[in-house]
Design a protein around this motif. Structure first.
Motif, PDB file in Angstrom:
ATOM      1  N   MET A 435       0.834  -1.190   0.000  1.00 25.93           N
ATOM      2  CA  MET A 435       0.000   0.000   0.000  1.00 25.93           C
ATOM      3  C   MET A 435       0.876   1.250   0.000  1.00 25.93           C
ATOM      4  SD  MET A 435      -2.888  -1.382  -0.191  1.00 25.93           S
ATOM      5  CE  MET A 435      -3.934   0.083  -0.023  1.00 25.93           C
ATOM      6  N   LYS A 436       0.401   2.281  -0.675  1.00 24.61           N
ATOM      7  CA  LYS A 436       1.189   3.507  -0.838  1.00 24.61           C
ATOM      8  C   LYS A 436       1.612   4.072   0.503  1.00 24.61           C
ATOM      9  CE  LYS A 436       1.115   8.058  -3.024  1.00 24.61           C
ATOM     10  NZ  LYS A 436       0.330   9.029  -3.820  1.00 24.61           N
ATOM     11  N   GLU A 437       0.690   4.091   1.445  1.00 23.09           N
ATOM     12  CA  GLU A 437       0.998   4.646   2.763  1.00 23.09           C
ATOM     13  C   GLU A 437       2.114   3.855   3.442  1.00 23.09           C
ATOM     14  OE1 GLU A 437      -1.254   5.505   7.037  1.00 23.09           O
ATOM     15  OE2 GLU A 437      -2.437   5.101   5.239  1.00 23.09           O
ATOM     16  N   GLU A 438       2.062   2.516   3.330  1.00 22.26           N
ATOM     17  CA  GLU A 438       3.090   1.681   3.943  1.00 22.26           C
ATOM     18  C   GLU A 438       4.431   1.874   3.254  1.00 22.26           C
ATOM     19  OE1 GLU A 438       4.262  -3.040   4.543  1.00 22.26           O
ATOM     20  OE2 GLU A 438       2.345  -2.489   3.634  1.00 22.26           O
ATOM     21  N   SER A 439       4.421   1.949   1.913  1.00 18.17           N
ATOM     22  CA  SER A 439       5.672   2.052   1.164  1.00 18.17           C
ATOM     23  C   SER A 439       6.405   3.358   1.435  1.00 18.17           C
ATOM     24  CB  SER A 439       5.401   1.920  -0.336  1.00 18.17           C
ATOM     25  OG  SER A 439       4.663   3.038  -0.817  1.00 18.17           O
ATOM     26  N   GLN A 440       5.710   4.344   1.941  1.00 22.44           N
ATOM     27  CA  GLN A 440       6.330   5.635   2.233  1.00 22.44           C
ATOM     28  C   GLN A 440       6.714   5.777   3.704  1.00 22.44           C
ATOM     29  OE1 GLN A 440       3.416   8.455   0.787  1.00 22.44           O
ATOM     30  NE2 GLN A 440       4.040   8.205  -1.351  1.00 22.44           N
TER      31      GLN A 440
END
Length: 723
Positions: A435-440
């Motif tokens: 997920m984008k939030e996790e990857s950042q």
């Protein structure tokens, strides 16, 4: 890593803070391995030391003397580190070749020139959008190729660099914090600085990494700097030569968020070094289930499909549903491993690091981007493939694995069925996404970078030329003395519990041993007691299991687990009367607990109170007649109480099952006490063969009991003779 004994002697004396002997050792090195022109810096240090000594001999009391002495030690350390790097370059073929290539370059090696070139690259990249489409692609390739060669050269220049001056450090720090420099470039340069500092600690480089960690606003840059300064921190050099800089750490560790990041980093490193163990679990436990239930099998020639001619669908209509459930369970197990931070892709991608792309050291540390010249031609084939674009953008792989995938996929491109390729182009094939939030998040970015590092230090062909931070003495960085008596100590118990859960028990002991007394709470003493009791770690004399459990009981007198550990510690020390009293106390808490009753019975037996022991043992045997542990204790107590026939019946039963070495030993005593010498000797012989004990152990182990049962010294000697 290539080393020189003469330089090792200099380093050893520096850590002992013996400046005079370190100077002599350094002089000896120059006399043997280098010309007088290289010794000017040494002569300057010697002159200053002589001047300082002359003033001291005349009786001058200089309040600056400790500071001056420390300064001379540090100057000599810098000289040593530069000489060590120079020696390695001259005597290591790999380093020599890299250095030779750099020396032939006409590049301007000033940091200011680097800054200007990096900024020009950012500007040129932005201007590409204004170029006509028919020229844009070629100009883009040329720009990235030229820039890549710059990064390759500077990466090598940095990790081969000598100790920095403050001016060099300041200029590089400006580059790493500049908003006008590409983040990817900053990340690669940080990795090079880390490699240099790993090999020879450089306080200037260390301060740069620490400063970037504190000030950088871009998460990837900040996390690389964190990993860099933590792994590059040489405990002994910092403590003995740069102790004044300790305030830098003390200050930053006052921040609770920093301490929490260090704890997460330590746990992530542990999970990294578990990669091969996790891969073994996947290969031996998960993959066989997946293949078996999907109609495949693993052979020496790879994975093969198995034709199914069975009647399972007819005879067992529910079998297909069961198989699907097992497949789902296997996938969920892998997903859970990944969720817990396990590096589940190491095993597969480790086989894909033989491409020439990975011969270039900097490529192991470059964040993945499709315009990298090393994959540019391959990447063009992926431009319209939705599946591959999604995989490379959101797949849960570290950067070097993405490069591996692109290069490996290119080799099988022509063998992919047309219908499958069309599905992939439409994006109909699925991929596990992050997920984008996790990857950042900082934790995810740090984990991905650690996986890149782990692959480099495990797989790079010339990895032996670098100090490996994943080796035993390095990866447990919180176990270093520099972190003792700091605010991060408050988290040591949590990390130790994590280590115990990961079955890294010796490391847990090292960490707990690094904890100051003020942090030693109930949980700390319980873990120390457990590790000491099971011989996973040897704490300082006096801090054995008994001591730890005593301290735990002082803090929580009513705690049953602490009382249980205390009783067992007394038992293990042979202090059976005290252990008996402790088990009596435990039985007031849980009167029917079998474990307590059994240990109490053994204590009674070992103190000669056989009748009392048998009373409890008969009851336990009646309640659980098939309990082998109860039967073993009962048989031994009967032996001690000279009820040999009853004991022998139990031992005869024990000999038909899974025989423990102690069964053979105790049965041997039982037979000997009855006068069955040959049979006893046979048991003893089998015991000695299994345990590799010395035969004198047979006598020493139960000397008092042997005497009590009338076995004379000559009989003991004759038993030893026939064994």
């Amino acid at each position: 890593m290539t080393k020189n004994p003469a330089l090792d002697a200099v380093y050893d004396r520096l850590l002992k803070r013996n400046l005079s002997e370190a100077l002599m050792a350094m002089e000896g090195y120059y006399a043997t391995y280098s010309g007088p022109q290289d010794a000017d810096r040494l002569y300057a240090i010697q002159a200053d030391f002589q001047l300082m000594s002359d003033y001291w001999k005349r009786g001058f009391k200089d309040p600056q003397l400790p500071h001056l002495y420390d300064n001379l030690l540090r100057r000599l350390y810098v000289l040593y580190a530069d000489a060590a790097m120079s020696y390695r370059i001259k005597h290591t073929p790999y380093l020599s070749s890299v250095n030779a290539r750099l020396s032939l370059s006409s590049r301007d090696w000033t940091v200011q020139a680097l800054k200007e070139t990096l900024e020009e690259y950012v500007t040129a990249s932005a201007m590409l959008a204004l170029e006509p489409e028919h020229t844009q692609a070629e100009k883009k390739k040329a720009l990235h190729l030229k820039h890549h060669q710059l990064i390759v050269d500077w990466f090598d220049r940095l990790w081969l660099s000598a100790i920095w001056s403050e001016g060099q450090a300041s200029a590089m720090e400006e580059i790493l914090l500049s908003p006008t420099i590409d983040s990817n470039d900053q990340q690669v340069l940080i990795s090079a600085i880390m490699l240099a500092t790993l090999n020879h600690f450089d306080i200037a480089k260390f301060k740069v990494l620490l400063s970037v960690y504190r000030q950088a606003t871009e998460t990837s840059v900040r996390q690389r700097a964190l990993v860099g300064w933590v792994l590059a921190l040489h405990d002994d050099v910092f403590l003995y030569l740069y102790s004044e800089e300790r305030k830098l750490l003390d200050e930053i560790l006052e921040d609770k968020a920093v301490c929490q990041e260090l704890v997460q980093l330590q746990q992530q490193i542990i999970l990294c070094i578990n990669a091969e163990r996790d891969n073994k679990t996947i290969q031996q436990e998960i993959m066989p289930d997946l293949l078996k239930n999907n109609g495949f099998r693993v052979t020496r020639n790879g994975i093969e499909e198995v034709e199914d001619h069975s009647l399972d669908d007819i005879l067992h209509p529910d079998e297909e549903e069961r198989r699907i459930e097992q497949v789902e369970e296997s996938f969920l197990k892998m997903q859970e491993m990944q969720k817990q931070g396990s590096d589940i892709y190491f095993g597969g991608f480790s086989q894909m690091k033989r491409f020439s792309f990975f011969q270039e050291i900097s490529n192991w540390f470059v964040p993945f981007y499709m315009d990298h010249p090393g994959i540019a031609e391959v990447a063009e084939k992926f431009q319209k493939n939705a599946f591959l674009q999604s995989l490379l953008k959101t797949g849960p792989f570290c950067h070097s694995d993405k490069y591996s995938f692109v290069l490996a996929f290119n080799q099988v491109l022509n063998h992919i069925p047309k219908n499958l390729w069309e599905m992939m182009e439409r994006g109909e094939a699925t991929v596990t996404e992050v997920m984008k939030e996790e990857s950042q998040s900082a934790a995810y970015i740090r984990r991905i970078y650690l996986q890149d590092l782990y692959r480099f230090f495990r797989l790079y062909p010339y990895r032996s030329e670098f100090s490996n931070p994943f080796e035993d003495s390095q990866y447990l960085f919180l176990g270093k003395k520099i972190f003792s008596k700091t605010h991060v100590e408050a988290y040591f118990n949590d990390v130790a519990a994590f280590l115990i859960k990961q079955k890294r028990l010796h490391e847990a002991g090292v960490l707990l041993d690094n904890c100051g007394e003020v942090r030693c709470d109930f949980r700390h003493y319980m873990m120390c007691g457990y590790l000491s009791q099971h011989h996973y770690y040897a704490f300082a004399p006096g801090k054995d299991a008994l001591y730890c459990y005593q301290k735990a009981l002082e803090l929580e007198p009513g705690n049953e687990k602490a009382r249980q550990g205390y009783a067992r510690a007394l038992f293990d020390l042979g202090r059976y009367q005290e252990a008996l009293e402790a088990y009596d106390q435990l039985l007031t808490i849980q009167p029917e607990k079998k474990h307590y009753l059994l240990n109490r019975a053994v204590c009674l037996t070992n103190t000669g109170r056989y009748a009392e022991a048998l009373k409890d043992l008969y009851r336990l045997n009646f309640e659980s007649p098939d309990d082998i542990t109860v039967n073993r204790v009962l048989a031994w107590t009967l032996t001690c109480d000279e009820k040999y026939e009853q004991a022998e019946k139990i031992y005869t039963q024990l000999m038909t099952g899974q025989i423990l070495s102690d069964d053979l030993l105790n049965y041997g005593y039982c037979l000997w006490f009855q006068g069955h010498v040959d049979e006893a000797a046979d048991c003893f012989h089998r015991y000695l063969k299994e345990t590799e004990q010395k035969k004198t152990f047979i006598i020493e182990n139960e000397l008092n009991l042997l005497r009590e049962k009338g076995i004379t010294e000559p009989e003991m000697q004759m038993m030893l003779y026939i064994l």
